[in-house]
Design a protein around this motif. Sequence first.
Motif, PDB file in Angstrom:
ATOM      1  N   HIS A 109      -8.244  -6.466   7.405  1.00  0.00           N
ATOM      2  CA  HIS A 109      -6.982  -6.386   6.825  1.00  0.00           C
ATOM      3  C   HIS A 109      -5.280  -6.661   6.959  1.00  0.00           C
ATOM      4  N   HIS A 153      -2.094  -9.143   4.892  1.00  0.00           N
ATOM      5  CA  HIS A 153      -1.308  -8.369   3.726  1.00  0.00           C
ATOM      6  C   HIS A 153      -0.570  -9.673   3.728  1.00  0.00           C
ATOM      7  N   LYS A 165      -7.840   1.072  -1.088  1.00  0.00           N
ATOM      8  CA  LYS A 165      -7.069   1.470   0.646  1.00  0.00           C
ATOM      9  C   LYS A 165      -6.240   2.701   0.179  1.00  0.00           C
ATOM     10  N   HIS A 178      -6.901   0.081  12.041  1.00  0.00           N
ATOM     11  CA  HIS A 178      -6.006  -0.025  12.700  1.00  0.00           C
ATOM     12  C   HIS A 178      -6.798   0.973  13.906  1.00  0.00           C
ATOM     13  N   ASP A 201      -3.701  -7.516  10.163  1.00  0.00           N
ATOM     14  CA  ASP A 201      -2.498  -7.060   9.974  1.00  0.00           C
ATOM     15  C   ASP A 201      -1.414  -7.800   9.562  1.00  0.00           C
TER      16      ASP A 201
END
Length: 450
Positions: A57, A59, A233, A332, A386
């Motif tokens: 995960h 970005h 997602k 998470h 993340d």
Amino acid sequence: MRICMPFAIRGLLLFAAAVGRPVFSAAQAQPFPGTDLQKIYQRLLPQIEKIPAFDHHAHPGFADDPDVDAMAAPPNASEALRTRDDNPELVAAAKALFGYPYPDFSPEHAKWLIDKKAELKKQLAGTAYFNSILDKLNTESSVANRAMMPDYLDPQRFPWVFFADSFLWPFNNEHESARNPDEGVFIPLQEKMLHRWMRQENVPQLPASFGDYLTFVSRVLEDNSKRGGIAMKFEVAYFRPTTFSDPTRAQAEDIYQHYIAGAMPEEKDYRRFQDYLFRYLVQEGGRLHLPVHIHTAVGIGDYFNLSQSNIMNLESVLRDPRYASTTFVMIHGGYPLEREAVWLAAMKNVYLDSSFGELAQYPSAFKQTLKMWLETFPDKITFGTDCFPYNQVLGAEESYWLGVQSSRTALAAALAEMVSENEISESRALELAHAYLHDTAVKLYNGRVH
Ligand SMILES: [Zn+2]
């Protein structure tokens, strides 16, 4: 458990008698680590650093790229201590990745870093720049959970996870956006995302019939999968409670027909419609082999409601046998409720991702999270960073670095304690490290990632 344990033990004793040797050859687990703890840690860490990781995960992207996420940080949001951009560890990140020569990010020093990255981007054109960042981190591939994919990320190493929330917001959203300043930022971005999917499918306006709307939704999923999307997602917890009722199709259809022309929906009607849509998407995730990623943790923005988005709200969906063929990844890991959350992974199709936990917590605390997970369902947990571009100076690069370093050190420390406390052998510790950092996540995508 109290009922069946004696039978299990009796079975072992019978087995031991049959083979003529004790089954419990290793020493009993101890409540404290031994004096060998540091040595075990020092042995494990370099081996763990050599494991090429799969980041489940993240970005990735440049700070000026609006497609890094389907939503944006609300203005003036509070940040927990370690996730603030004045965290001195980010200086260490810039040093490790780019040879940053200064001890702080004062504006004149920060300029050095901006120039350095600009120079590298020129040298490493196209997809080479971000590939080189993964190489430096020993990350084999990283999920790119983004609104859309840019041409500067190599799809071979950055598999796309697209957002599916916007299908839940097809009606007049004036009331939804007005609920608080955060929703005023979030909801219009969902509308924007829905319109992008409509353009992608050449759907000039939302269909009048509910059946056609569902067909449109499924077509987006199918096309995104063909375009490289490996999972869908949800960050639905940012927009509404994560308790999903179970309406019939006829109920959802009634609501759709009532409001699609623009009438302002009653909140309870909107929620019921969304409950149906969410379950429809979950089912489609099973049919199309698109795992369903769900944000389950605290979130950015001061109005994020932790009790209404409690990961345990999802239990009725996760334990529903109708969705047994859908793979769920709890992004998470429910943080800060990760202790309860790990028991959801008892379901064969439910996995926990540890990303953000390693950034929100320091390694000493994150180590405890990992240890507890490793001691419960070690084959159901996956690594993620993340990472996110903080600003023009501190990018996804530094954030990647902090996530990777924190996770590898906390993992080595958790496993070292488990070895030192006689829970597992050192070779088993390394198997668990491979599973967490790479193998467990990769297996979920049937050869589509590596
Ligand atoms: Zn994220």
